[in-house]
Write an enzyme that holds these catalytic residues in place. Structure first.
Site, PDB file in Angstrom:
ATOM      1  CE  LYS A  44     -32.158 -60.674  22.529  1.00 25.75           C
ATOM      2  NZ  LYS A  44     -33.619 -60.480  21.543  1.00 25.75           N
ATOM      3  CD  GLU A  46     -20.034 -53.757  14.350  1.00 26.03           C
ATOM      4  OE1 GLU A  46     -20.259 -54.899  14.781  1.00 26.03           O
ATOM      5  OE2 GLU A  46     -20.657 -53.061  13.699  1.00 26.03           O
ATOM      6  N   GLY A  71     -32.706 -56.011  21.774  1.00 25.03           N
ATOM      7  CA  GLY A  71     -31.584 -55.389  21.938  1.00 25.03           C
ATOM      8  C   GLY A  71     -31.853 -53.674  22.453  1.00 25.03           C
ATOM      9  NE  ARG A  72     -35.704 -51.524  17.853  1.00 23.18           N
ATOM     10  CZ  ARG A  72     -35.610 -52.455  17.194  1.00 23.18           C
ATOM     11  NH1 ARG A  72     -34.407 -53.421  17.090  1.00 23.18           N
ATOM     12  NH2 ARG A  72     -36.523 -53.243  16.882  1.00 23.18           N
ATOM     13  CD  GLU A  74     -31.736 -51.477  15.438  1.00 23.18           C
ATOM     14  OE1 GLU A  74     -30.745 -51.336  14.936  1.00 23.18           O
ATOM     15  OE2 GLU A  74     -32.038 -51.910  16.676  1.00 23.18           O
ATOM     16  CG  HIS A 117     -26.353 -20.236  19.968  1.00 16.55           C
ATOM     17  ND1 HIS A 117     -26.342 -18.861  19.792  1.00 16.55           N
ATOM     18  CD2 HIS A 117     -26.589 -20.387  21.220  1.00 16.55           C
ATOM     19  CE1 HIS A 117     -26.812 -18.316  20.958  1.00 16.55           C
ATOM     20  NE2 HIS A 117     -27.100 -19.227  21.736  1.00 16.55           N
ATOM     21  CE  LYS A 120     -25.893 -56.445  12.152  1.00 12.64           C
ATOM     22  NZ  LYS A 120     -26.674 -57.306  13.294  1.00 12.64           N
TER      23      LYS A 120
END
Ligand code: F6P
Length: 500
Positions: A185, A191, A244-245, A330, A361, A472
């Site tokens: 965005k 990264e 963004g999300r 978030e 399990h 960050k």
């Protein structure tokens, strides 16, 4: 400190799930709601009619109707950043101008996809989608859920800055037949930019003549993408007001549209739009995202449960828990209310989960007999995602429904307490007709609105995420200025591992 409204709900009589269907004979019809291809069953939760009514009152007091209207009207509901949250406009539901803008961006996206399919960028067989957080988790979920063996391209979605992720993703890709989609965005996320630069190097080293000619950008910051080297004609913008999300519906969904085809992508949007309309138009007492938020609020803020678990009894939805972790944690992992004052009690619980039957399990022991109460959500599909013996799907669903029943009923054992099950443990079951684009679109939109409804009930802003910034900043300052001024533990780690 619990608010007076929640304290009043806490004081209401609590039901025992083991006898709840006897105590409330209409429970199944009262607490099951079918919306399009999804059936929501909250009957195995502790929401009695009295608790339900108290939450309806709370929603009213918290201005649920007005805040919901503001969301769809494109008002600045993200008050700390002075921005709207217009993901519904991407699906055609929202302010007229925003819907028109989203449509224009989608047309551009479709035109570029058509051009790529017609060979404008050479013979493309692989798509390397590079992005992180909301720029990766949504497309990853969609491609994984709906792509299967029928996906039209090999898609790899790389997020982690750990070079191992990129190395593994490109191991079987031919650089000459690869399209790199840089999804960010902001087009500044460190990264993503490092991974994108390394992907370009990989192409250069393989002798691709014009590597940037095989790059497209998916972003709300087209100028930055251009500065970075992407040609304007290959930039697919989306609006700044799409968080963004919440962005998989925008050009961030590019790999899904490529892998599944445009019609499937449109069906995903249509499924989400149907849920938008349900959320916007249904009265509170019959509103699926709001009712789900009542359940969330009851367990987290009234009973103090610190986690909520989600198990997809469908391999196609294996990535749903990771996707929801970002969406819910978030968005609602906050400490202040809309006016900046401290929140009155816990906010978002920790979302965790996995797939059934595997999780049975591994972690279900704690759910059945552990001392921490965890509300559980089961998600399953009536139709299977495979053509193998129907016995597989039958076993999957039988197990899913057995777990919900076991958590609720429990089982006494007078002789051996280690073999006793307390029961009275809540679960919700979400049953899809099938994992189709429409159903998945509706399911994800349901979760988005549920997250928003929770935020409304808590009086917080779900659309900012300042909590991610400090780490960050510190990482950037170490990169720029070297390590100095940190505590002895941090200094020793940097010294040992980075030799600085
Ligand atoms: O660090 C958090 C975050 O801002 C998320 O909210 C977002 O989805 C992700 O980083 C990626 O951001 P971008 O799309 O700008 O690269």
């Amino acid at each position: 400190m619990q608010s007076p409204a929640l304290a009043a709900i806490a004081a209401l009589p609590q039901a025992d799930l083991k006898s709840i269907f006897t105590a409330y004979p209409d429970r199944l019809s009262d607490m099951v709601l079918t919306q399009g291809p999804i059936r929501f069953d909250w009957s195995k939760t502790h929401l009695t009619p009295e608790i339900f009514s108290a939450f309806l009152k709370l929603a009213d007091e918290q201005g649920f109707g007005d805040r919901r209207d503001a969301l769809f009207a494109g008002a600045a509901v993200n008050n700390t950043e002075g921005r709207a949250a217009e993901h519904p406009a991407e699906r055609g539901e929202g302010a007229v101008d925003s819907v028109a803008r989203a449509k224009m961006f989608h047309s551009r996206m479709r035109a570029l996809i058509d051009a790529i399919e017609a060979g404008a960028l050479g013979e493309i067989r692989h798509i390397l989608h590079i992005g992180i957080g909301g720029s990766a988790l949504g497309p990853d979920l969609i491609v994984d859920a709906l792509g299967g063996d029928g996906a039209r391209y090999d898609v790899a979605i790389v997020s982690n800055v750990d070079g191992t992720a990129l190395e593994r993703a490109i191991a079987n890709f031919d650089p000459k037949a690869t399209l790199i989609a840089v999804a960010s965005k902001t087009f500044t996320t460190s990264e993503t930019m490092l991974n994108a630069a390394s992907a370009i190097n990989w192409m250069v080293e393989a002798g691709v003549e014009d590597p940037y000619g095989q790059v497209i950008a998916l972003t709300a910051a087209p100028d930055r993408a251009m500065e970075w080297g992407v040609d304007e004609t290959r930039i697919l913008p989306f609006s700044e007001s799409v968080g963004g999300r919440y962005s998989l519906w925008s050009s961030i969904g590019f790999p899904a549209a490529m892998a599944l085809g445009w019609d499937a992508f449109e069906s995903l949007l249509e499924g989400a739009a149907a849920m938008d309309r349900h959320f916007r138009l249904s009265e509170p007492a019959a509103n699926a995202p709001l009712i789900a938020a009542f359940v969330d609020q009851y367990y987290t803020r009234v009973l103090g449960c610190q986690t909520r678990a989600l198990f997809a009894y469908d391999e196609r939805l294996a990535l749903l828990p990771s996707y929801l972790q970002q969406l819910e944690m978030e968005s609602n992992g906050k400490a202040v209310k809309l006016d900046g004052s401290p929140v009155d009690g816990p906010t978002a619980p920790i979302t965790w989960g996995g797939v059934g039957t595997d999780a049975q399990h591994a972690v279900f022991q704690l759910l059945h007999q552990g001392t921490i109460l965890t509300p559980v959500e089961f998600i399953a599909s009536i139709e299977p995602g495979h053509l193998l013996d129907p016995a597989h799907h039958r076993a999957l669903l039988v197990n899913c429904f057995a777990q919900g029943a076991a958590l609720m009923q429990g089982k006494a054992n007078a002789d051996d307490p280690a073999r006793a099950y307390p029961g009275n443990r809540p679960s919700t079951t979400i049953l899809l007709d099938d994992v189709t684009p429409e159903a998945l679109g509706a399911l994800i939109a349901f979760y988005e609105h549920r997250t928003f409804a929770n935020a409304v009930l808590m009086g917080i802003n779900p659309f900012d995420q300042f909590g991610v910034e400090l780490g960050k900043e510190i990482a950037k300052s170490i990169e720029a200025n070297g390590p100095s001024g940190f505590d002895p533990s941090t200094m020793a780690l940097i010294d040992l591992a980075l030799g600085e």
